[in-house]
Scaffold this active site. Structure first.
Site, PDB file in Angstrom:
ATOM      1  N   GLU A  87      52.166  55.300  38.926  1.00  0.00           N
ATOM      2  CA  GLU A  87      51.299  56.220  38.337  1.00  0.00           C
ATOM      3  C   GLU A  87      52.322  57.275  37.771  1.00  0.00           C
ATOM      4  O   GLU A  87      51.713  57.708  36.362  1.00  0.00           O
ATOM      5  CB  GLU A  87      50.694  56.932  39.554  1.00  0.00           C
ATOM      6  CG  GLU A  87      49.509  56.086  40.241  1.00  0.00           C
ATOM      7  CD  GLU A  87      48.793  57.010  41.276  1.00  0.00           C
ATOM      8  OE1 GLU A  87      49.293  58.034  41.644  1.00  0.00           O
ATOM      9  OE2 GLU A  87      47.789  56.411  41.888  1.00  0.00           O
ATOM     10  N   HIS A 121      41.342  59.248  39.553  1.00  0.00           N
ATOM     11  CA  HIS A 121      41.122  59.162  40.981  1.00  0.00           C
ATOM     12  C   HIS A 121      39.649  59.349  41.247  1.00  0.00           C
ATOM     13  O   HIS A 121      39.297  59.356  42.492  1.00  0.00           O
ATOM     14  CB  HIS A 121      41.980  60.274  41.800  1.00  0.00           C
ATOM     15  CG  HIS A 121      43.414  59.845  41.737  1.00  0.00           C
ATOM     16  ND1 HIS A 121      44.302  60.241  40.755  1.00  0.00           N
ATOM     17  CD2 HIS A 121      44.291  59.405  42.513  1.00  0.00           C
ATOM     18  CE1 HIS A 121      45.432  59.875  41.053  1.00  0.00           C
ATOM     19  NE2 HIS A 121      45.563  59.341  42.329  1.00  0.00           N
TER      20      HIS A 121
END
Length: 234
Positions: A87, A121
């Site tokens: 990420e 997310h």
């Protein structure tokens, strides 16, 4: 028609690769105190929760087993190793490098670029909706949890972006991401109610973070924090 790849072409490829690695922050960190300080700014902010762990002699991972057992599981490897590294490479190194090349200001890169990290997310809302029965109440819970997660992931993204731009390295954001994943969201109300004497540690950590975030992250040769635009000698 013949194509020849000579020394000049090889040199061009080498310089291009070296330039890309610098822009992505993959240069090897120096083993000095100044290079270590950016990695310590996040634990300083978490001084209160760390002190609570010391007082309680417990761990955020205690509900699922020992740290070693969880880390060696597939889920642990994903949460504490693979996810933070991948990420940060995508949402900090790659995204911010492109933003910088487009001429975006540091303020925009710190405040706006992390929105993509937060939105990434949002898919957890679907998992929450299914987990709680696909009812109107489940939809409300999924919405609230997603908004909360969007807020704190975007906030962390701004902090990680600042670390990347300030240091010109991907390593401080990665260690900060791993540390935050291990610690989880601080349970301020519970910890203070259980250990009232630790209020000072929370205040000390926050004040220390505010006072030290600039000097501890100062990196004179950072590609992204030059006073007159990025200039790097290769």
């Amino acid at each position: 028609m013949q194509f020849c790849v000579g020394a000049d072409a090889n040199e061009t490829i080498e310089v291009t690769l070296r330039t890309a690695l610098v822009r992505l922050g993959f240069s090897l960190p120096a083993f000095t105190l100044d290079a270590l300080l950016p990695h310590l700014i996040t634990p300083l902010l978490f001084l209160g929760p760390l002190y609570a762990l010391y007082l309680d002699f417990s761990s955020p991972l205690s509900t699922t087993g020992s740290f070693k057992e969880v880390l060696l599981s597939w889920q642990g490897a994903r949460n504490y190793v693979v996810a933070p590294i991948t990420e940060e490479i995508v949402f900090r190194a790659c995204v911010l490098a492109v933003y910088n090349l487009s001429g975006a200001s540091r303020a925009k890169m710190i405040m706006l670029a992390p929105l993509s990290f937060g939105v990434a997310h949002a898919h957890h809302a679907w998992d929450t909706f299914n987990r709680y029965g696909r009812t109107p109440a489940a939809a409300k819970r999924a919405l609230l949890m997603t908004l909360f997660q969007l807020s704190y992931t975007t906030l962390f993204g701004s902090f990680a972006s600042y670390l990347f731009l300030r240091t010109g390295s991907i390593w401080p954001p990665i260690t900060a991401h791993i540390f935050c994943n291990v610690m989880g969201i601080p349970q301020l109300g519970y910890e203070v109610s259980k250990f009232p004497q630790q209020k000072r540690s929370y205040v000390t950590g926050i004040l220390g973070f505010v006072m030290k975030i600039v000097p501890w992250t100062k990196t004179p040769d950072s590609l992204y924090w030059q006073p007159r635009g990025p200039a790097v000698a290769y």
